[in-house]
Design a protein around this motif. Sequence first.
Motif, PDB file in Angstrom:
ATOM      1  N   LYS A  31       5.369  -7.632 -20.392  1.00  0.00           N
ATOM      2  CA  LYS A  31       6.670  -7.299 -19.802  1.00  0.00           C
ATOM      3  C   LYS A  31       7.383  -8.630 -19.584  1.00  0.00           C
ATOM      4  O   LYS A  31       6.862  -9.533 -18.922  1.00  0.00           O
ATOM      5  N   ASP A  53       4.175 -10.779 -17.952  1.00  0.00           N
ATOM      6  CA  ASP A  53       3.276  -9.905 -17.201  1.00  0.00           C
ATOM      7  C   ASP A  53       2.507  -9.071 -18.221  1.00  0.00           C
ATOM      8  O   ASP A  53       3.093  -8.266 -18.939  1.00  0.00           O
ATOM      9  N   GLY A  88       0.327  -6.742 -17.711  1.00  0.00           N
ATOM     10  CA  GLY A  88      -0.142  -5.466 -17.173  1.00  0.00           C
ATOM     11  C   GLY A  88       0.084  -4.294 -18.108  1.00  0.00           C
ATOM     12  O   GLY A  88      -0.535  -3.248 -17.950  1.00  0.00           O
TER      13      GLY A  88
END
Length: 146
Positions: free
Chosen positions: A84, A92, A94
Amino acid sequence: MKALIQRVSAASVTVEGQVVGEIEQGILAYIGLGPEDSLDTAKKMIDKILTYRIFDNEAGKLDKNVQQVEGGLLVVSQFTLMAKTDKGRRPDFGGAMAPAAASALFEQLVDYAKQQYPKVETGKFAAEMLVKADNDGPLNFILETN
C-alpha cells in the motif's frame, strides 16, 4: 493478485551466483499475492498472461500473445507489488499474503503455468534474486485478478 508483466527480448534470474531461470524473447512476469488469492485467481492470472496480446503482428500492431510468438515466460514472486503506497513515504506490506501460504500458492501457480505452456521458467521464492531484463519497447503492464 497483481502481475507486472514486461515484454522482453531476454531475461534471467540469478540466485547466489547461479542462473535459476532464463528466457529469450517473451514475458517477464512479477507476481504479487494477496491474502484473498487462491488457486482459482492464480489460474486466471496465468491464463491472462499467456493470452495477453503484447507482441507485434505482421502489420506492427500489438495482436499476438507469448504463445503465438513461441516466447518464454519467466515468473518471479514479488510481494512488494501488494504494498500500500497511498499514504506516507514508506510502503506498507500488510496487503501481501503471509509467506508460508504465498510460497505454496506460488508453487501451484508455477505448476499450472507449466501445464498450460512448456516454456516457463521461474525465480526462487523468497530468495535474494538478481533479475536482469532487456525490456523490449519498453512495454510494461499491470494486470489484476480478483
